[in-house]
Design a protein around this motif. Sequence first.
Motif, PDB file in Angstrom:
ATOM      1  N   ASP A   1     -36.471 -63.949  15.540  1.00 31.55           N
ATOM      2  CA  ASP A   1     -37.084 -62.734  15.001  1.00 31.55           C
ATOM      3  C   ASP A   1     -36.000 -61.737  14.607  1.00 31.55           C
ATOM      4  OD1 ASP A   1     -39.518 -60.725  14.911  1.00 31.55           O
ATOM      5  OD2 ASP A   1     -37.944 -59.759  16.092  1.00 31.55           O
TER       6      ASP A   1
ATOM      7  N   ASN B   1     -35.583 -58.397  14.404  1.00 35.08           N
ATOM      8  CA  ASN B   1     -35.184 -57.319  15.318  1.00 35.08           C
ATOM      9  C   ASN B   1     -34.572 -57.862  16.594  1.00 35.08           C
ATOM     10  OD1 ASN B   1     -35.890 -55.208  13.648  1.00 35.08           O
ATOM     11  ND2 ASN B   1     -37.858 -54.823  14.613  1.00 35.08           N
ATOM     12  N   THR B   2     -35.157 -58.930  17.128  1.00 33.28           N
ATOM     13  CA  THR B   2     -34.628 -59.537  18.344  1.00 33.28           C
ATOM     14  C   THR B   2     -33.214 -60.031  18.111  1.00 33.28           C
ATOM     15  OG1 THR B   2     -36.853 -60.250  18.988  1.00 33.28           O
ATOM     16  CG2 THR B   2     -34.997 -61.304  20.099  1.00 33.28           C
TER      17      THR B   2
ATOM     18  N   ALA C   1     -32.587 -49.905  19.605  1.00 34.37           N
ATOM     19  CA  ALA C   1     -34.006 -50.249  19.464  1.00 34.37           C
ATOM     20  C   ALA C   1     -34.813 -49.225  18.656  1.00 34.37           C
ATOM     21  CB  ALA C   1     -34.636 -50.459  20.843  1.00 34.37           C
TER      22      ALA C   1
ATOM     23  N   LYS D   1     -36.834 -49.671  15.116  1.00 34.70           N
ATOM     24  CA  LYS D   1     -38.267 -49.580  15.383  1.00 34.70           C
ATOM     25  C   LYS D   1     -38.772 -50.869  16.028  1.00 34.70           C
ATOM     26  CE  LYS D   1     -39.091 -46.299  11.608  1.00 34.70           C
ATOM     27  NZ  LYS D   1     -39.814 -46.004  10.356  1.00 34.70           N
ATOM     28  N   ALA D   2     -37.967 -51.356  16.989  1.00 38.96           N
ATOM     29  CA  ALA D   2     -38.278 -52.616  17.665  1.00 38.96           C
ATOM     30  C   ALA D   2     -39.483 -52.453  18.590  1.00 38.96           C
ATOM     31  CB  ALA D   2     -37.074 -53.081  18.468  1.00 38.96           C
ATOM     32  N   LYS D   3     -40.261 -53.510  18.690  1.00 43.35           N
ATOM     33  CA  LYS D   3     -41.423 -53.511  19.581  1.00 43.35           C
ATOM     34  C   LYS D   3     -40.966 -53.785  21.007  1.00 43.35           C
ATOM     35  CE  LYS D   3     -44.293 -55.389  15.843  1.00 43.35           C
ATOM     36  NZ  LYS D   3     -45.097 -56.556  15.398  1.00 43.35           N
ATOM     37  N   ASN D   4     -41.858 -53.474  21.958  1.00 45.09           N
ATOM     38  CA  ASN D   4     -41.516 -53.655  23.370  1.00 45.09           C
ATOM     39  C   ASN D   4     -41.175 -55.094  23.705  1.00 45.09           C
ATOM     40  OD1 ASN D   4     -41.819 -50.956  24.009  1.00 45.09           O
ATOM     41  ND2 ASN D   4     -43.962 -51.155  24.631  1.00 45.09           N
ATOM     42  N   ASP D   5     -41.924 -56.046  23.114  1.00 47.23           N
ATOM     43  CA  ASP D   5     -41.654 -57.446  23.437  1.00 47.23           C
ATOM     44  C   ASP D   5     -40.308 -57.891  22.856  1.00 47.23           C
ATOM     45  OD1 ASP D   5     -42.796 -57.184  20.859  1.00 47.23           O
ATOM     46  OD2 ASP D   5     -43.326 -59.303  20.821  1.00 47.23           O
ATOM     47  N   GLU D   6     -39.921 -57.361  21.706  1.00 50.17           N
ATOM     48  CA  GLU D   6     -38.624 -57.691  21.112  1.00 50.17           C
ATOM     49  C   GLU D   6     -37.490 -57.147  21.980  1.00 50.17           C
ATOM     50  OE1 GLU D   6     -40.022 -57.592  16.404  1.00 50.17           O
ATOM     51  OE2 GLU D   6     -39.282 -55.773  17.378  1.00 50.17           O
TER      52      GLU D   6
END
Length: 310
Positions: free
Chosen positions: A103, A105-106, A126, A130-135
Amino acid sequence: MDKIRLSKVLFIACLVLCATPWVGTAMALIMGVFFSLLLGNPWLQKSAHFSKILLQLSVVGLGFGLGLGDVIRTGKDSIVYTIVGIACTLILGYLLGKLFKTDKNTSALISFGTAICGGSAIAAMAPVLKAKNDEIAVALSTVFTLNSVALLLFPLIGHLLQLDQGIFGTWAGLAIHDTSSVVGAASAYGAQALTIGTTVKLTRAIWIAPVVIGMAFFKKSEQKAKIPLFIIGFVLAATIRTLLPQYGHYWGELAAIAKQCLVVTLFLVGAGLSREVLRNVGVRPLLHGITLWLSVSCLTLVTLVFFGVA
């Protein structure tokens, strides 16, 4: 006594034991990992919070064991390796992200964490991405797992290759993600390695700010980055020691306390490696992180062995 109460009692007992000279950094980390996996950390969030605070205070305390001249000299000697290493790591991380189809962002967070300062760098970058919490969780879990491996593996490799403390300290400071694992591995190798490794690592960590600012400009983000306060504290401590050498005995005592606090910190770090953290590490991010980390570690070591430290 129920299981939860027993785990709390044993957890406190382990903390007290780690505060004594009988336990070293590697043993503290192993104790923490096994405690978390076998009994479960009864204060997972609190211990994660306090480990960060204790680490920062410990790093500041280590500054009392160094002269300002040593800090400046070590930082200057490693600056070229630091800049080139960060740039090459970010480029290689991007290419590996494409290869493993991680992914976006990851991939960027893992690469940034590997290039500069592990969890601190990931946390700073992060918001810009604008990374998500799971990333964020996957990136942190990947870097954290590799940190634990590095803390145990680097001293073994160093002794196997008979690296001198200067090369080992520089290698650890450049190739290990988080400050906690750098100081843990370096302190297990020797006092000179600890001095050099900590200074090189903090010099590297300063680059969080300019890289985040650059990425924010590229992404047109309003996220701001600042130099971590504990780095400023480290330099101030070294400055105080240099300006007030007549109190050298007390500065030495503070540095010794800081080293033992690092042992406690590493127990808390190890206790954060829970089953949930391991589950968060997917195959692709883990392969990405391992390949990037091994590549950076090997290339850095070969460069240092053949060209040495300036």
